[in-house]
Motif scaffolding. Structure first.
Motif, mmCIF file in Angstrom:
data_model
loop_
_atom_site.group_PDB
_atom_site.id
_atom_site.type_symbol
_atom_site.label_atom_id
_atom_site.label_comp_id
_atom_site.label_asym_id
_atom_site.label_seq_id
_atom_site.Cartn_x
_atom_site.Cartn_y
_atom_site.Cartn_z
ATOM 1 N N SER A 136 10.711 -2.734 0.520
ATOM 2 C CA SER A 136 10.131 -3.406 -0.645
ATOM 3 C C SER A 136 8.940 -4.272 -0.240
ATOM 4 O O SER A 136 9.057 -5.131 0.647
ATOM 5 C CB SER A 136 11.197 -4.284 -1.322
ATOM 6 N N HIS A 137 7.791 -4.034 -0.897
ATOM 7 C CA HIS A 137 6.613 -4.887 -0.697
ATOM 8 C C HIS A 137 6.916 -6.270 -1.258
ATOM 9 O O HIS A 137 7.389 -6.390 -2.391
ATOM 10 C CB HIS A 137 5.403 -4.301 -1.416
ATOM 11 N N GLN A 138 6.593 -7.323 -0.501
ATOM 12 C CA GLN A 138 7.016 -8.668 -0.887
ATOM 13 C C GLN A 138 5.866 -9.677 -0.896
ATOM 14 O O GLN A 138 6.007 -10.797 -0.428
ATOM 15 C CB GLN A 138 8.121 -9.152 0.064
ATOM 16 N N ARG A 139 4.712 -9.279 -1.450
ATOM 17 C CA ARG A 139 3.633 -10.260 -1.653
ATOM 18 C C ARG A 139 3.143 -10.149 -3.093
ATOM 19 O O ARG A 139 2.003 -9.749 -3.361
ATOM 20 C CB ARG A 139 2.494 -10.035 -0.660
ATOM 21 N N PRO A 140 4.011 -10.504 -4.058
ATOM 22 C CA PRO A 140 3.652 -10.327 -5.468
ATOM 23 C C PRO A 140 2.458 -11.164 -5.902
ATOM 24 O O PRO A 140 1.769 -10.801 -6.856
ATOM 25 C CB PRO A 140 4.930 -10.736 -6.214
ATOM 26 N N SER A 141 2.185 -12.280 -5.207
ATOM 27 C CA SER A 141 1.049 -13.119 -5.572
ATOM 28 C C SER A 141 -0.273 -12.368 -5.417
ATOM 29 O O SER A 141 -1.262 -12.689 -6.084
ATOM 30 C CB SER A 141 1.025 -14.383 -4.713
ATOM 31 N N ALA A 142 -0.287 -11.355 -4.545
ATOM 32 C CA ALA A 142 -1.477 -10.516 -4.353
ATOM 33 C C ALA A 142 -1.229 -9.115 -4.897
ATOM 34 O O ALA A 142 -1.929 -8.182 -4.507
ATOM 35 C CB ALA A 142 -1.843 -10.450 -2.874
ATOM 36 N N ARG A 143 -0.261 -8.979 -5.784
ATOM 37 C CA ARG A 143 0.140 -7.684 -6.358
ATOM 38 C C ARG A 143 0.442 -6.663 -5.260
ATOM 39 O O ARG A 143 0.202 -5.489 -5.402
ATOM 40 C CB ARG A 143 -0.920 -7.151 -7.321
ATOM 41 N N ASN A 144 1.002 -7.195 -4.152
ATOM 42 C CA ASN A 144 1.436 -6.356 -3.034
ATOM 43 C C ASN A 144 0.306 -5.477 -2.491
ATOM 44 O O ASN A 144 0.504 -4.298 -2.176
ATOM 45 C CB ASN A 144 2.624 -5.488 -3.459
ATOM 46 N N ALA A 145 -0.886 -6.081 -2.379
ATOM 47 C CA ALA A 145 -2.038 -5.351 -1.848
ATOM 48 C C ALA A 145 -1.752 -4.872 -0.430
ATOM 49 O O ALA A 145 -0.975 -5.476 0.321
ATOM 50 C CB ALA A 145 -3.275 -6.245 -1.858
ATOM 51 N N LEU A 146 -2.399 -3.788 -0.040
ATOM 52 C CA LEU A 146 -2.151 -3.167 1.258
ATOM 53 C C LEU A 146 -2.961 -3.884 2.341
ATOM 54 O O LEU A 146 -4.006 -3.400 2.797
ATOM 55 C CB LEU A 146 -2.496 -1.678 1.206
ATOM 56 N N CYS B 109 1.840 -1.633 -5.778
ATOM 57 C CA CYS B 109 0.842 -1.930 -4.745
ATOM 58 C C CYS B 109 -0.535 -1.825 -5.367
ATOM 59 O O CYS B 109 -0.883 -0.783 -5.939
ATOM 60 C CB CYS B 109 0.973 -0.977 -3.564
ATOM 61 N N ALA B 110 -1.314 -2.888 -5.254
ATOM 62 C CA ALA B 110 -2.640 -2.949 -5.877
ATOM 63 C C ALA B 110 -3.726 -2.316 -5.020
ATOM 64 O O ALA B 110 -4.910 -2.476 -5.313
ATOM 65 C CB ALA B 110 -3.003 -4.401 -6.174
ATOM 66 N N GLY B 111 -3.340 -1.602 -3.967
ATOM 67 C CA GLY B 111 -4.331 -0.924 -3.143
ATOM 68 C C GLY B 111 -4.845 -1.796 -2.020
ATOM 69 O O GLY B 111 -4.233 -2.791 -1.639
ATOM 70 N N GLY B 112 -5.985 -1.398 -1.467
ATOM 71 C CA GLY B 112 -6.553 -2.109 -0.325
ATOM 72 C C GLY B 112 -6.860 -3.562 -0.622
ATOM 73 O O GLY B 112 -7.183 -3.932 -1.745
ATOM 74 N N ASP B 113 -6.731 -4.383 0.405
ATOM 75 C CA ASP B 113 -6.991 -5.822 0.283
ATOM 76 C C ASP B 113 -8.508 -6.032 0.307
ATOM 77 O O ASP B 113 -9.149 -5.974 1.358
ATOM 78 C CB ASP B 113 -6.323 -6.547 1.437
ATOM 79 N N LEU B 114 -9.109 -6.282 -0.863
ATOM 80 C CA LEU B 114 -10.567 -6.422 -0.954
ATOM 81 C C LEU B 114 -11.079 -7.644 -0.207
ATOM 82 O O LEU B 114 -12.213 -7.661 0.270
ATOM 83 C CB LEU B 114 -10.995 -6.471 -2.424
ATOM 84 N N LYS B 115 -10.248 -8.682 -0.081
ATOM 85 C CA LYS B 115 -10.665 -9.861 0.675
ATOM 86 C C LYS B 115 -10.877 -9.505 2.143
ATOM 87 O O LYS B 115 -11.817 -9.997 2.786
ATOM 88 C CB LYS B 115 -9.634 -10.972 0.533
ATOM 89 N N SER B 116 -10.007 -8.650 2.682
ATOM 90 C CA SER B 116 -10.183 -8.266 4.085
ATOM 91 C C SER B 116 -11.411 -7.383 4.251
ATOM 92 O O SER B 116 -12.109 -7.454 5.274
ATOM 93 C CB SER B 116 -8.938 -7.535 4.595
ATOM 94 N N LEU B 117 -11.722 -6.552 3.251
ATOM 95 C CA LEU B 117 -12.933 -5.745 3.315
ATOM 96 C C LEU B 117 -14.183 -6.613 3.256
ATOM 97 O O LEU B 117 -15.171 -6.358 3.956
ATOM 98 C CB LEU B 117 -12.950 -4.731 2.173
ATOM 99 N N GLN B 118 -14.132 -7.649 2.431
ATOM 100 C CA GLN B 118 -15.257 -8.583 2.363
ATOM 101 C C GLN B 118 -15.435 -9.313 3.685
ATOM 102 O O GLN B 118 -16.568 -9.520 4.150
ATOM 103 C CB GLN B 118 -15.047 -9.580 1.234
ATOM 104 N N ALA B 119 -14.316 -9.678 4.317
ATOM 105 C CA ALA B 119 -14.396 -10.360 5.609
ATOM 106 C C ALA B 119 -15.049 -9.462 6.662
ATOM 107 O O ALA B 119 -15.827 -9.936 7.514
ATOM 108 C CB ALA B 119 -13.002 -10.782 6.057
ATOM 109 N N LEU B 120 -14.744 -8.164 6.596
ATOM 110 C CA LEU B 120 -15.379 -7.236 7.527
ATOM 111 C C LEU B 120 -16.886 -7.173 7.305
ATOM 112 O O LEU B 120 -17.672 -7.163 8.256
ATOM 113 C CB LEU B 120 -14.772 -5.839 7.370
#
Length: 277
Positions: A23-33, A67-78
């Protein structure tokens, strides 16, 4: 019912009566990957692959989101990284290649995999659902190949999974429009096997997994993986693989016990149609 639960970085893995529940357990981020959840998948797969007592796997989200898909914050950080190598096209290529390693392991698990989708399964989250053998959805489930909205192409296996499920023209339409698909349409398209109320979804997924777990582990695993290869394998090759698989299945204890039960007039241990199954 004894249950062993392992808390991972952004998920948890519970095992009871032959069924693993991840079970994905980060609901605050809609369980982003996120990178952490990707690492959790690798740890989960290592446990499921190594434990012969696990005979089915359920994947779900938490807090009303799959799961809301890829973590856009991490992509922005890249993109903003000072190191040119970290934001290079090759870095993105290697990031995706690493994801495909565990996605192939997920697809090839020799146990049935059920995705219990409540709320959004978006982008890579949609791909994860498609990698399962069966998708059960809640009435509020939403599927979306959202990549075009952020100027990206579908990833994490979407080019492989989606056209095999819905056909090529519909796969292109879903990817190029990046439109949202509700539970009923997803069922009509063949993405979803069954729809349940949100409060019943997890229980129904675990019930289905439990019934599958009662089946012949070797035969079900071989059947699943032969079907996985059916579209790209020539007939002669698949026939040879089928022959080898049947040799293995026929030598398994389950087969001998089932034959003995049938000839002895006893009920089959695995009978999906039986009322008390």
């Amino acid at each position: 019912m004894s249950q062993a639960t392992t808390v991972l970085r952004e998920s948890q893995l519970s095992v009871a009566n032959g069924v693993a529940h991840f079970s994905h357990q980060r609901p605050s981020a809609r369980n982003a990957l996120s990178m952490e959840l990707r690492a959790d998948y690798q740890d989960m797969l290592a446990q499921v692959e190594s434990d012969r007592g696990i005979r089915a796997l359920v994947i779900s989200g938490s807090g009303g989101s799959f799961c809301a898909g890829g973590d856009l914050k991490s992509l922005q950080a890249l993109r903003n990284a000072e190191d040119p190598e970290a934001r290079s096209p090759d870095a993105m290529r290697r990031r995706l290649q690493a994801g495909h390693v565990w996605m192939e392991r997920l697809r090839s698990l020799e146990v049935p995999v059920i995705a219990a989708v409540d709320g959004p399964a978006v982008g890579a989250g949609f791909s994860i659902a498609l990698a399962a053998d069966f998708v059960l959805a809640s009435t509020r489930a939403v599927f979306c190949m959202s990549f075009a909205k952020v100027g990206l192409v579908p990833d994490l296996g979407a080019f492989y999974f989606l056209p095999r499920v819905v056909g090529m023209a519909r796969a292109k339409e879903l990817a190029l429009t990046a439109r949202r698909v509700g539970a009923q349409e997803a069922r009509d398209l063949g993405i979803v096997l069954a729809i349940h109320a949100p409060e019943d979804l997890e229980a129904q997924a675990l019930r289905m997994a439990g019934r599958l777990a009662a089946g012949p582990r070797e035969a079900l695993g071989l059947t699943k993986n032969l079907f996985n290869r059916s579209f790209e394998t020539p007939y002669a090759t698949l026939a040879e693989m089928e022959s080898q698989a049947q040799a293995v299945a026929s030598a398994a204890p389950f087969h001998a016990q089932a034959i003995d039960a049938f000839l002895g007039g006893r009920p089959a241990a695995y009978d999906w149609d039986r009322q008390d199954a």
